[in-house]
Motif scaffolding. Structure first.
Motif, PDB file in Angstrom:
ATOM      1  N   LEU A 190       0.824  -1.210   0.000  1.00 52.40           N
ATOM      2  CA  LEU A 190       0.000   0.000   0.000  1.00 52.40           C
ATOM      3  C   LEU A 190       0.860   1.263   0.000  1.00 52.40           C
ATOM      4  O   LEU A 190       0.550   2.237  -0.703  1.00 52.40           O
ATOM      5  N   LEU A 191       1.933   1.249   0.784  1.00 56.05           N
ATOM      6  CA  LEU A 191       2.845   2.395   0.779  1.00 56.05           C
ATOM      7  C   LEU A 191       3.478   2.572  -0.596  1.00 56.05           C
ATOM      8  O   LEU A 191       3.678   3.699  -1.075  1.00 56.05           O
ATOM      9  N   GLY A 192       3.797   1.450  -1.240  1.00 52.52           N
ATOM     10  CA  GLY A 192       4.320   1.517  -2.600  1.00 52.52           C
ATOM     11  C   GLY A 192       3.306   2.119  -3.559  1.00 52.52           C
ATOM     12  O   GLY A 192       3.653   2.930  -4.431  1.00 52.52           O
ATOM     13  N   ALA A 193       2.029   1.749  -3.403  1.00 55.24           N
ATOM     14  CA  ALA A 193       0.981   2.292  -4.265  1.00 55.24           C
ATOM     15  C   ALA A 193       0.852   3.804  -4.095  1.00 55.24           C
ATOM     16  O   ALA A 193       0.664   4.542  -5.084  1.00 55.24           O
ATOM     17  N   VAL A 194       0.959   4.290  -2.858  1.00 50.30           N
ATOM     18  CA  VAL A 194       0.895   5.732  -2.617  1.00 50.30           C
ATOM     19  C   VAL A 194       2.073   6.437  -3.286  1.00 50.30           C
ATOM     20  O   VAL A 194       1.919   7.497  -3.909  1.00 50.30           O
ATOM     21  N   ALA A 195       3.261   5.842  -3.179  1.00 52.23           N
ATOM     22  CA  ALA A 195       4.446   6.438  -3.801  1.00 52.23           C
ATOM     23  C   ALA A 195       4.314   6.473  -5.322  1.00 52.23           C
ATOM     24  O   ALA A 195       4.637   7.492  -5.967  1.00 52.23           O
ATOM     25  N   PHE A 196       3.813   5.392  -5.918  1.00 51.63           N
ATOM     26  CA  PHE A 196       3.622   5.366  -7.377  1.00 51.63           C
ATOM     27  C   PHE A 196       2.563   6.374  -7.815  1.00 51.63           C
ATOM     28  O   PHE A 196       2.690   7.009  -8.872  1.00 51.63           O
TER      29      PHE A 196
END
Length: 444
Positions: free
Chosen positions: A102-108
């Protein structure tokens, strides 16, 4: 790997238990976890560095930059208790993998908005808040997963290695931020951070606890009583009834407010009474960073740290702070800053080890949630209180008075505990099946 390598203590016919600060890295899963966290920390600091510059570019306001940081930190004050309860209820490896994804999705998402030039302050604040909410689950889950991978006596080593990984990641991420933006653009820093989160998530399924590890991550929901599954009250009650945790909170709180804000107190001391400039304070900051790394290595050598250890180290650091406040020159201050940072770092490692291993396994997430909420209060309220003290007493007075207050409070606490007789108290099964004598703890 033979089971003898994980023996917590030495026994006749075996080699003495290792005190190497790197002993947690004997375990393959811990090596992979540390490597993944190094990459993730570098990505996070790369994004934080770029985000501050991005906010300044959009708004031209330093206050707006501070606002974006506060918005990301604010959920820790209000949501951490629920996040800790979720960590206790959900399978730990799955929780970490999902939160990292989820943190990766926010960064992307942020990278895409920046690349399309559709980012504005409102979007940045919303994304920062979402990141903060996810972090209330991800933080304690990641901390406890790392401890699950090593035997109990090696937890201080795992925490010390984690501190080194954090420091190395911060240095690498800050340095890479400028290079990445210069060659690829601002969006690339966010994309790189997203990839680092996905790498951590991809490593998690392959992690295995070492022989003798305190708590193997379960494959399904934890076997805890139904009434405690998501009860924040259980975590609060356990924390309040556990004298050593209350004492640890008191020591850490007073030290954080009056003794850890060196970026403020030493900056004013160096540029004011000692007549130094920004370069001089940069030198002081570098020595502080080196001392922190050395302290993390020394802290990783601990095997069974206690609250008493944390208190004595904090008091020693406070007395060094008093002497630093009286420094007649920058050279004398530099000599004192190194041991101050070392003692602080060892104390932090010892305190973190106590915090993460003292509660029973099914309550550790909630205890960390309580701790995160308390720590957010300190981080938000400490600088203004210290600023008022400096307005009244000056930089030297704030360092001296703060150090004496810390050392005096800890000394009074130790004397009170020594004079007081143990009070029998039985905690119920829901609090971890510990007796009053165990709650007070001979090592606390």
């Amino acid at each position: 790997m033979s089971s003898s390598s994980a023996l917590p203590t030495s026994v006749p016919g075996t080699a003495p238990a290792s005190r190497s600060p790197w002993r947690s890295l004997r375990y393959r899963s811990m090596r992979w976890w540390s490597a993944a966290n190094l990459l993730s920390n570098a990505g996070t600091w790369m994004q934080l560095t770029v985000q501050n510059l991005l906010v300044l570019h959009i708004t031209g306001s330093a206050a707006a930059t501070g606002l974006s940081m506060s918005v990301q930190a604010a959920p820790a004050l209000f949501v951490s208790l629920l996040g800790g309860a979720a960590v206790d209820r959900w399978p730990r490896k799955l929780t970490v993998a999902v939160s990292q994804a989820l943190l990766g999705a926010v960064a992307f998402t942020t990278a895409l908005l920046v690349a399309l030039d559709r980012i504005d302050m409102t979007a940045l604040l919303v994304l920062a808040a979402v990141t903060g909410v996810i972090a209330t689950v991800d933080g304690p889950a990641c901390a406890l997963l790392g401890n699950d991978l090593v035997p109990v006596d090696d937890v201080p080593s795992a925490i010390g290695v984690g501190a080194l990984v954090h420091s190395a990641g911060r240095l690498a991420g800050t340095a890479l931020a400028g290079v990445t933006v210069g060659f690829l653009g601002t969006f690339a820093a966010y994309a790189a951070n997203g990839l680092s989160f996905l790498f951590v998530a991809s490593v998690v399924p392959f992690l295995r606890p070492a022989p003798g590890a305190a708590e193997a991550a379960p494959a399904g929901p934890r076997a805890v009583p139904a009434r405690t599954e998501l009860s924040v009250r259980e975590g609060l009650a356990f924390f309040a009834r556990r004298p050593r945790l209350v004492a640890l909170a008191g020591i850490t709180g007073i030290s954080s407010v009056f003794g850890r804000n060196y970026g403020l107190t030493l900056a004013v001391l160096v540029t004011g009474p000692l007549a130094g400039g920004a370069g001089a304070f940069g030198t002081v900051s570098t020595v502080l960073a080196v001392g922190g790394i050395l302290g993390a290595v020394l802290g990783a050598r601990l095997r069974k740290p206690s609250v008493r250890t944390v208190g004595l180290l904090a008091a020693a650091g406070a007395l060094l702070q008093v002497v630093a406040g009286l420094s007649p020159s920058l050279a004398v201050l530099l000599v004192l800053v190194l041991p101050m940072a070392v003692v602080e770092s060892v104390s932090d490692t010892a305190g973190t080890a106590v915090l993460q291993t003292d509660p029973p396994p099914h309550l550790r997430g909630r205890v960390l949630g309580v701790w995160s909420s308390i720590g957010t209060v300190w981080s938000l309220g400490g600088p203004p209180l210290l600023g008022l003290l400096m307005e009244w007493a000056g930089a030297r007075g704030a360092l001296v008075a703060g150090g004496l207050l810390i050392a005096g409070s800890i000394g009074a606490g130790l004397l009170t505990r020594r004079r007081g007789a143990p009070v029998p108290l039985t905690l119920t099964a829901k609090d971890g099946d510990v007796t009053g004598r165990e709650a007070l703890g001979t090592a606390a």
